[in-house]
Motif scaffolding. Structure first.
Motif, PDB file in Angstrom:
ATOM      1  N   THR A   1     -14.662   8.801 -32.182  1.00 60.75           N
ATOM      2  CA  THR A   1     -14.647  10.165 -31.656  1.00 60.75           C
ATOM      3  C   THR A   1     -14.274  11.159 -32.748  1.00 60.75           C
ATOM      4  O   THR A   1     -14.891  12.217 -32.881  1.00 60.75           O
ATOM      5  CB  THR A   1     -13.675  10.274 -30.464  1.00 60.75           C
TER       6      THR A   1
ATOM      7  N   HIS B   1     -16.737  14.174 -34.094  1.00 60.35           N
ATOM      8  CA  HIS B   1     -16.302  15.573 -34.048  1.00 60.35           C
ATOM      9  C   HIS B   1     -16.197  16.159 -35.455  1.00 60.35           C
ATOM     10  O   HIS B   1     -16.513  17.326 -35.662  1.00 60.35           O
ATOM     11  CB  HIS B   1     -14.968  15.696 -33.320  1.00 60.35           C
TER      12      HIS B   1
ATOM     13  N   VAL C   1     -14.246  11.116 -19.416  1.00 58.07           N
ATOM     14  CA  VAL C   1     -14.089  12.522 -19.785  1.00 58.07           C
ATOM     15  C   VAL C   1     -12.667  12.782 -20.280  1.00 58.07           C
ATOM     16  O   VAL C   1     -12.455  13.393 -21.330  1.00 58.07           O
ATOM     17  CB  VAL C   1     -14.442  13.447 -18.599  1.00 58.07           C
TER      18      VAL C   1
ATOM     19  N   THR D   1     -12.062  11.031 -23.752  1.00 57.31           N
ATOM     20  CA  THR D   1     -12.717  11.695 -24.876  1.00 57.31           C
ATOM     21  C   THR D   1     -11.988  12.977 -25.260  1.00 57.31           C
ATOM     22  O   THR D   1     -11.797  13.256 -26.445  1.00 57.31           O
ATOM     23  CB  THR D   1     -14.197  11.986 -24.545  1.00 57.31           C
ATOM     24  N   ARG D   2     -11.533  13.725 -24.282  1.00 53.83           N
ATOM     25  CA  ARG D   2     -10.772  14.949 -24.596  1.00 53.83           C
ATOM     26  C   ARG D   2      -9.486  14.630 -25.333  1.00 53.83           C
ATOM     27  O   ARG D   2      -9.079  15.344 -26.235  1.00 53.83           O
ATOM     28  CB  ARG D   2     -10.462  15.731 -23.317  1.00 53.83           C
TER      29      ARG D   2
ATOM     30  N   SER E   1     -10.169  13.647 -29.186  1.00 50.83           N
ATOM     31  CA  SER E   1     -10.877  14.570 -30.068  1.00 50.83           C
ATOM     32  C   SER E   1      -9.941  15.135 -31.130  1.00 50.83           C
ATOM     33  O   SER E   1      -8.721  15.092 -31.013  1.00 50.83           O
ATOM     34  CB  SER E   1     -11.502  15.698 -29.259  1.00 50.83           C
TER      35      SER E   1
ATOM     36  N   SER F   1      -9.438  18.169 -31.748  1.00 53.48           N
ATOM     37  CA  SER F   1      -8.722  19.338 -31.247  1.00 53.48           C
ATOM     38  C   SER F   1      -7.631  18.970 -30.247  1.00 53.48           C
ATOM     39  O   SER F   1      -6.907  19.834 -29.789  1.00 53.48           O
ATOM     40  CB  SER F   1      -9.706  20.318 -30.599  1.00 53.48           C
ATOM     41  N   ALA F   2      -7.484  17.686 -29.938  1.00 54.99           N
ATOM     42  CA  ALA F   2      -6.509  17.281 -28.922  1.00 54.99           C
ATOM     43  C   ALA F   2      -5.093  17.666 -29.316  1.00 54.99           C
ATOM     44  O   ALA F   2      -4.339  18.178 -28.508  1.00 54.99           O
ATOM     45  CB  ALA F   2      -6.583  15.781 -28.661  1.00 54.99           C
TER      46      ALA F   2
ATOM     47  N   GLU G   1      -4.611  21.308 -28.762  1.00 58.72           N
ATOM     48  CA  GLU G   1      -4.510  21.620 -27.326  1.00 58.72           C
ATOM     49  C   GLU G   1      -3.140  21.235 -26.795  1.00 58.72           C
ATOM     50  O   GLU G   1      -2.583  21.934 -25.958  1.00 58.72           O
ATOM     51  CB  GLU G   1      -5.614  20.902 -26.553  1.00 58.72           C
TER      52      GLU G   1
ATOM     53  N   LEU H   1      -2.181  17.258 -22.882  1.00 58.50           N
ATOM     54  CA  LEU H   1      -3.067  16.131 -23.174  1.00 58.50           C
ATOM     55  C   LEU H   1      -2.409  14.885 -23.752  1.00 58.50           C
ATOM     56  O   LEU H   1      -2.922  13.804 -23.569  1.00 58.50           O
ATOM     57  CB  LEU H   1      -4.205  16.568 -24.123  1.00 58.50           C
TER      58      LEU H   1
END
Length: 175
Positions: A59, A63, A154, A157-158, A161, A163-164, A167, A174
């Motif tokens: 992943t 990305h 879903v 994967t978030r 990533s 950007s996790a 976030e 997360l």
């Protein structure tokens, strides 16, 4: 990637067969609930040992290639940088949703395949199914699995990533 997929399948089937053998009753039978439990165990073990690190790296690499200035120069570089930056957690980001997804996947996949197989055996009256039947049953079980477990994928994967971590710092939900 090929080695990772082979390892995933090996862990999944070894665990499934091992747990399934332990859950059979005195007559060698396996109830649907026990079949599902064996699949769940197989997926959880597979997810925690092999899938989480391989999918986190995959992943991140995917990305990273979408970034204006990619930071990784291949899989080994990605693993090294992830561990340097975040420790071993760097390659196990999202392990809980991965384990949940893999557990649900294997639970649904093995149970639906074995259930469909038993229905076809009952209908045809033969214990050995032709190749085309097994192939079709596998496709059906795979389709059922995808639709039943998509929400886990879903979330996973978030969490994996690039950007996790941003976030998490911004929204705190997360990690």
């Amino acid at each position: 990637m090929l080695l990772g997929n082979a390892a995933k399948a090996g862990v999944r089937f070894l665990t499934y067969d091992t747990v399934k053998a332990q859950l059979r009753d005195e007559n060698g039978k396996l109830t649907m609930a026990r079949m599902m439990l064996a699949g769940l165990c197989a997926g959880v073990i597979e997810g925690g040992t092999v899938v989480a690190p391989s999918e986190t790296i995959k992943t991140r690499l995917i990305h990273d290639q979408c970034m204006p200035k990619p930071q990784y120069h291949g899989m080994v570089d990605c693993v090294q940088k992830a561990i340097q930056k975040d420790g071993i957690r760097g390659i196990y980001r999202g392990v809980v949703p991965v384990m949940a997804r893999q557990g649900a996947n294997s639970c649904v996949r093995f149970a639906s395949y074995d259930t469909l197989k038993q229905l076809v055996i009952g209908y045809t009256g033969t214990e050995t199914l032709p190749f085309a039947y097994s192939f079709g049953l596998g496709m059906a079980a795979g389709t059922i699995t995808v639709y039943a477990t998509m929400p886990f994928d879903v979330v996973k994967t978030r969490m994996q990533s690039l950007s996790a971590s941003l976030e998490v710092r911004l929204h705190g939900y997360l990690a």
